[in-house]
Design an enzyme around this catalytic site. Structure first.
Site, PDB file in Angstrom:
ATOM      1  N   HIS A 175     -21.955  17.582   2.656  1.00  0.00           N
ATOM      2  CA  HIS A 175     -21.825  17.067   1.722  1.00  0.00           C
ATOM      3  C   HIS A 175     -22.065  15.638   1.680  1.00  0.00           C
ATOM      4  O   HIS A 175     -20.750  15.078   1.594  1.00  0.00           O
ATOM      5  CB  HIS A 175     -22.406  17.403  -0.049  1.00  0.00           C
ATOM      6  CG  HIS A 175     -22.786  18.344  -0.638  1.00  0.00           C
ATOM      7  ND1 HIS A 175     -24.514  18.602   0.324  1.00  0.00           N
ATOM      8  CD2 HIS A 175     -22.859  20.084  -0.622  1.00  0.00           C
ATOM      9  CE1 HIS A 175     -24.263  20.113  -0.784  1.00  0.00           C
ATOM     10  NE2 HIS A 175     -23.551  20.384  -0.728  1.00  0.00           N
TER      11      HIS A 175
ATOM     12  N   CYS B 139       0.612   2.491   3.439  1.00  0.00           N
ATOM     13  CA  CYS B 139       1.063   2.334   4.405  1.00  0.00           C
ATOM     14  C   CYS B 139       2.679   3.302   5.302  1.00  0.00           C
ATOM     15  O   CYS B 139       3.253   3.792   4.531  1.00  0.00           O
ATOM     16  CB  CYS B 139       0.897   1.431   4.824  1.00  0.00           C
ATOM     17  SG  CYS B 139      -0.413   0.608   5.199  1.00  0.00           S
TER      18      CYS B 139
ATOM     19  N   HIS C 289      -3.988   0.064   7.882  1.00  0.00           N
ATOM     20  CA  HIS C 289      -4.970  -0.173   6.466  1.00  0.00           C
ATOM     21  C   HIS C 289      -6.484  -0.624   6.827  1.00  0.00           C
ATOM     22  O   HIS C 289      -6.875  -0.601   5.943  1.00  0.00           O
ATOM     23  CB  HIS C 289      -3.876  -1.038   5.980  1.00  0.00           C
ATOM     24  CG  HIS C 289      -4.603  -1.740   4.895  1.00  0.00           C
ATOM     25  ND1 HIS C 289      -3.552  -0.757   3.049  1.00  0.00           N
ATOM     26  CD2 HIS C 289      -4.749  -2.162   3.837  1.00  0.00           C
ATOM     27  CE1 HIS C 289      -3.774  -1.022   2.677  1.00  0.00           C
ATOM     28  NE2 HIS C 289      -4.684  -2.152   2.656  1.00  0.00           N
TER      29      HIS C 289
ATOM     30  N   HIS D 151      -7.169   2.275   1.932  1.00  0.00           N
ATOM     31  CA  HIS D 151      -6.799   3.076   3.481  1.00  0.00           C
ATOM     32  C   HIS D 151      -6.799   3.794   3.343  1.00  0.00           C
ATOM     33  O   HIS D 151      -7.593   4.722   2.879  1.00  0.00           O
ATOM     34  CB  HIS D 151      -5.012   2.732   2.550  1.00  0.00           C
ATOM     35  CG  HIS D 151      -4.806   2.945   4.437  1.00  0.00           C
ATOM     36  ND1 HIS D 151      -3.132   2.448   4.339  1.00  0.00           N
ATOM     37  CD2 HIS D 151      -4.376   4.516   4.694  1.00  0.00           C
ATOM     38  CE1 HIS D 151      -3.011   2.890   5.576  1.00  0.00           C
ATOM     39  NE2 HIS D 151      -3.388   4.824   5.827  1.00  0.00           N
TER      40      HIS D 151
ATOM     41  N   SER E 216      -9.235   5.061  -4.582  1.00  0.00           N
ATOM     42  CA  SER E 216      -7.964   4.289  -5.555  1.00  0.00           C
ATOM     43  C   SER E 216      -6.807   3.045  -4.463  1.00  0.00           C
ATOM     44  O   SER E 216      -6.441   2.621  -4.939  1.00  0.00           O
ATOM     45  CB  SER E 216      -6.894   5.649  -6.023  1.00  0.00           C
ATOM     46  OG  SER E 216      -6.285   6.218  -5.271  1.00  0.00           O
TER      47      SER E 216
ATOM     48  N   GLU F 112     -22.820  27.728  -4.966  1.00  0.00           N
ATOM     49  CA  GLU F 112     -23.711  27.885  -3.590  1.00  0.00           C
ATOM     50  C   GLU F 112     -23.736  29.121  -2.792  1.00  0.00           C
ATOM     51  O   GLU F 112     -24.465  29.918  -2.298  1.00  0.00           O
ATOM     52  CB  GLU F 112     -23.743  27.123  -2.756  1.00  0.00           C
ATOM     53  CG  GLU F 112     -23.640  25.369  -2.877  1.00  0.00           C
ATOM     54  CD  GLU F 112     -23.666  25.047  -2.012  1.00  0.00           C
ATOM     55  OE1 GLU F 112     -23.016  25.322  -1.053  1.00  0.00           O
ATOM     56  OE2 GLU F 112     -24.039  22.839  -1.912  1.00  0.00           O
TER      57      GLU F 112
ATOM     58  N   CYS G  89       0.696  -1.127  -0.344  1.00  0.00           N
ATOM     59  CA  CYS G  89       0.090  -0.168   0.037  1.00  0.00           C
ATOM     60  C   CYS G  89       0.916   1.544   0.005  1.00  0.00           C
ATOM     61  O   CYS G  89       1.861   1.643   0.691  1.00  0.00           O
ATOM     62  CB  CYS G  89      -0.675  -0.366   1.455  1.00  0.00           C
ATOM     63  SG  CYS G  89      -2.160   1.677   1.190  1.00  0.00           S
TER      64      CYS G  89
ATOM     65  N   GLN H  69     -33.218  12.690 -11.268  1.00  0.00           N
ATOM     66  CA  GLN H  69     -33.989  11.628 -10.707  1.00  0.00           C
ATOM     67  C   GLN H  69     -33.595  10.532  -9.773  1.00  0.00           C
ATOM     68  O   GLN H  69     -33.167  10.273  -9.395  1.00  0.00           O
ATOM     69  CB  GLN H  69     -34.712  11.316 -11.857  1.00  0.00           C
ATOM     70  CG  GLN H  69     -36.450   9.909 -11.748  1.00  0.00           C
ATOM     71  CD  GLN H  69     -35.849   9.125 -11.435  1.00  0.00           C
ATOM     72  OE1 GLN H  69     -34.969   8.653 -11.170  1.00  0.00           O
ATOM     73  NE2 GLN H  69     -36.788   8.360 -10.793  1.00  0.00           N
TER      74      GLN H  69
ATOM     75  N   HIS I 225      -8.478   6.876   4.208  1.00  0.00           N
ATOM     76  CA  HIS I 225      -7.228   8.350   2.830  1.00  0.00           C
ATOM     77  C   HIS I 225      -8.582   9.696   2.440  1.00  0.00           C
ATOM     78  O   HIS I 225      -9.992   8.997   2.240  1.00  0.00           O
ATOM     79  CB  HIS I 225      -6.463   8.261   2.001  1.00  0.00           C
ATOM     80  CG  HIS I 225      -7.153   7.893   0.931  1.00  0.00           C
ATOM     81  ND1 HIS I 225      -7.484   6.463   0.785  1.00  0.00           N
ATOM     82  CD2 HIS I 225      -7.025   8.308   0.071  1.00  0.00           C
ATOM     83  CE1 HIS I 225      -8.099   6.296  -0.663  1.00  0.00           C
ATOM     84  NE2 HIS I 225      -7.562   7.195  -0.862  1.00  0.00           N
TER      85      HIS I 225
ATOM     86  N   ASN J 272     -12.847  10.751  -1.130  1.00  0.00           N
ATOM     87  CA  ASN J 272     -13.962   9.304  -2.240  1.00  0.00           C
ATOM     88  C   ASN J 272     -13.646   8.389  -1.570  1.00  0.00           C
ATOM     89  O   ASN J 272     -12.775   7.590  -0.768  1.00  0.00           O
ATOM     90  CB  ASN J 272     -13.132   9.303  -3.468  1.00  0.00           C
ATOM     91  CG  ASN J 272     -13.253  10.613  -4.271  1.00  0.00           C
ATOM     92  OD1 ASN J 272     -14.564  11.588  -4.469  1.00  0.00           O
ATOM     93  ND2 ASN J 272     -12.211  11.528  -4.858  1.00  0.00           N
TER      94      ASN J 272
ATOM     95  N   LYS K 250     -27.322   3.317  -7.704  1.00  0.00           N
ATOM     96  CA  LYS K 250     -27.889   4.320  -8.041  1.00  0.00           C
ATOM     97  C   LYS K 250     -27.221   4.973  -9.675  1.00  0.00           C
ATOM     98  O   LYS K 250     -26.257   5.169  -9.156  1.00  0.00           O
ATOM     99  CB  LYS K 250     -28.519   5.747  -7.639  1.00  0.00           C
ATOM    100  CG  LYS K 250     -28.984   6.860  -8.336  1.00  0.00           C
ATOM    101  CD  LYS K 250     -29.910   6.633  -8.683  1.00  0.00           C
ATOM    102  CE  LYS K 250     -30.760   7.460  -8.832  1.00  0.00           C
ATOM    103  NZ  LYS K 250     -32.151   7.537 -10.029  1.00  0.00           N
TER     104      LYS K 250
ATOM    105  N   GLN L 125      -8.552  14.048   0.711  1.00  0.00           N
ATOM    106  CA  GLN L 125      -7.912  14.377  -0.358  1.00  0.00           C
ATOM    107  C   GLN L 125      -7.958  15.586   0.072  1.00  0.00           C
ATOM    108  O   GLN L 125      -9.294  16.326   0.529  1.00  0.00           O
ATOM    109  CB  GLN L 125      -8.093  14.593  -1.643  1.00  0.00           C
ATOM    110  CG  GLN L 125      -7.783  13.217  -2.563  1.00  0.00           C
ATOM    111  CD  GLN L 125      -7.463  13.658  -3.501  1.00  0.00           C
ATOM    112  OE1 GLN L 125      -6.953  13.770  -4.210  1.00  0.00           O
ATOM    113  NE2 GLN L 125      -7.800  12.230  -4.566  1.00  0.00           N
TER     114      GLN L 125
HETATM  115  P1  H2U Z   1      -7.744   8.789  -3.839  1.00  0.00           P
HETATM  116  O1  H2U Z   1      -8.263   6.865  -3.624  1.00  0.00           O
HETATM  117  O2  H2U Z   1      -9.772   9.824  -3.911  1.00  0.00           O
HETATM  118  O3  H2U Z   1      -7.893   8.549  -5.585  1.00  0.00           O
HETATM  119  O4  H2U Z   1      -7.280   9.524  -3.597  1.00  0.00           O
HETATM  120  C1  H2U Z   1      -5.743   9.133  -3.928  1.00  0.00           C
HETATM  121  C2  H2U Z   1      -4.777  10.122  -4.123  1.00  0.00           C
HETATM  122  O5  H2U Z   1      -3.177   9.525  -4.114  1.00  0.00           O
HETATM  123  C3  H2U Z   1      -4.355  10.361  -6.012  1.00  0.00           C
HETATM  124  O6  H2U Z   1      -5.363  11.756  -5.953  1.00  0.00           O
HETATM  125  C4  H2U Z   1      -2.750  10.370  -5.042  1.00  0.00           C
HETATM  126  C5  H2U Z   1      -3.080   9.904  -5.517  1.00  0.00           C
HETATM  127  O7  H2U Z   1      -2.993  10.705  -6.710  1.00  0.00           O
HETATM  128  N1  H2U Z   1      -1.599   9.139  -4.313  1.00  0.00           N
HETATM  129  C6  H2U Z   1      -0.171   9.899  -4.580  1.00  0.00           C
HETATM  130  O8  H2U Z   1      -0.223  11.132  -4.345  1.00  0.00           O
HETATM  131  N2  H2U Z   1       0.848   8.884  -3.948  1.00  0.00           N
HETATM  132  C7  H2U Z   1       0.966   7.775  -4.188  1.00  0.00           C
HETATM  133  O9  H2U Z   1       1.604   6.762  -4.489  1.00  0.00           O
HETATM  134  C8  H2U Z   1      -0.165   6.531  -5.050  1.00  0.00           C
HETATM  135  C9  H2U Z   1      -1.420   7.750  -4.610  1.00  0.00           C
HETATM  136 ZN    ZN Z   2      -2.437   1.174   3.692  1.00  0.00          ZN
END
Ligand code: H2U
Ligand code: ZN
Length: 345
Positions: free
Chosen positions: A295, A52, A112, A161, A158, A179, A49, A320, A163, A150, A308, A165
């Site tokens: 939100h 991690c 993790h 773990h 992605s 808004e 990961c 809808q 996290h 997300n 959905k 942003q």
């Molecule tokens: P998301 O899971 O919401 O995509 O957020 C993970 C973010 O982590 C993603 O924007 C960044 C990706 O660019 N990232 C890093 O900065 N370094 C990494 O080694 C992998 C992912």
């Molecule tokens: Zn991890």
């Protein structure tokens, strides 16, 4: 008209747009796509990961041996600190603007195998503090600071773990600008703050409220688009995250945990969503019309595997939904907001 049976439209005063509600469709059969639920238990530390502790990230940087929240500069940022100014297009059909900013990643925990609601309240409180610290830091330089999560592969996360942003930009993005306009117009026309008044009315009605504590309310908004969408609001008028006092930061951690626990209980899954904060833009002096809010936009509709889709009519006409906001709120309200692990964690 019976709102539980008859198609109707509801107005979203924050987006200034309508939503079509079709409650009679809730029972239609589904033979379409099912998502694959994540069921495998995760290790506390995953050597593969990139979030991690102690592991190498995709660009070669090595994470510190952290515990609690960790913030680092996104290695693949959507915004760059220096961008050449864009040509000012002379045609109304080919307009563009330069966009500068920065992106950071926030790991909520070194663990993790955790999620935001699985963390003890005092660990969630640390995430709240980091959100506010990052907001205050980036608000000195940027026009907007987007703080969001997300969660789950279904929402494009992605990595499991825990996290989120942070994207800061030298422009105010469209959703926020909208808004700002709608809340400003409401204050001018109605003479009160839109969301402070809305929160009070929802508390009085007790129909769409899913959770409350001393300082916060969580409600399925009257105009919700996503099946189990919620809006998290402070009771007091607080334009920005940085306006929250110590007590409100504590109670925010509490309600976040309980809201997400109920979400997890709804379909017995790590409930996916995109969530994020909206408040008065940092440099704006007039904030009387703004109320801070988060939100939560979760995609699931019927089960952990059936989501959905916002597709044909939604893309081409207007959003809808089938389930009413009142039905969704009743379902979330009926669920437990704690479980046995909470005392062990
Ligand atoms: P998301 O899971 O919401 O995509 O957020 C993970 C973010 O982590 C993603 O924007 C960044 C990706 O660019 N990232 C890093 O900065 N370094 C990494 O080694 C992998 C992912
Ligand atoms: Zn991890």
């Amino acid at each position: 008209m019976n709102f539980e049976e008859h198609p109707h439209r509801r107005f979203d005063p924050l987006r200034g747009d309508w939503v079509l509600v079709s409650p009679h469709r809730s029972r239609r059969p589904w033979q379409g796509q099912s998502e694959t639920p994540v069921t495998e238990p995760r290790p506390r530390h995953d050597p593969a990961c990139y979030l991690c502790a102690g592991n190498q990230r995709a660009n070669g940087a090595v994470n510190p041996d952290y515990s609690g929240p960790l913030v680092f500069e996104n290695d693949f940022p959507a915004l760059l600190k220096d961008t050449a100014p864009a040509e000012d297009a002379r045609s109304p059909l080919f307009r563009s603007q330069s966009a500068c900013g920065t992106s950071r990643v926030i790991c909520f925990s070194e663990r993790h195998d955790q999620t935001l609601p699985a963390l003890p309240v005092q660990e969630i409180r640390k995430v709240v503090d980091v959100w506010i610290r990052e907001y205050e830091d980036l608000a000195r330089t940027y026009a907007w600071v987007a703080i969001f999560e997300n969660k789950g592969a279904m929402m494009g996360s992605s990595n499991p773990h825990p996290h989120g942003q942070i994207w800061a930009s030298d422009f105010i993005p469209s959703e926020v600008a909208r808004e700002d306009r709608t809340q400003r117009a409401f204050l001018t026309e109605a003479g009160t703050n839109m969301l402070v008044t809305y929160g009070q009315e929802e508390c009085a009605q007790q129909i769409r409220i899913v959770l409350e504590n001393r300082d916060w309310i969580a409600v399925v908004p009257y105009w919700a688009v996503w099946p189990f969408e919620t809006l998290l609001l402070p009771r007091r008028h607080c334009p920005r995250l940085s306006d929250l006092d110590t007590g409100e930061r504590d109670t925010l951690a509490d309600i976040l945990k309980r809201l997400c626990k109920r979400y997890d209980a709804l379909f017995d899954t790590e409930f996916p969503y995109s969530m994020g904060w909206h408040g008065a833009p940092p440099a704006q002096d007039d904030t009387a019309h703004w109320q801070l809010h988060a939100h939560f936009y979760p995609p699931l509709l019927r089960s952990a595997t059936v989501r959905k889709f916002l597709v044909g009519y939604e893309l081409l006409a207007e959003p809808q939904r089938d389930l009413t906001a009142e039905q969704a709120a009743a379902r979330i309200r009926a669920l437990p907001d704690q479980n046995a692990e909470d005392s062990e964690a």
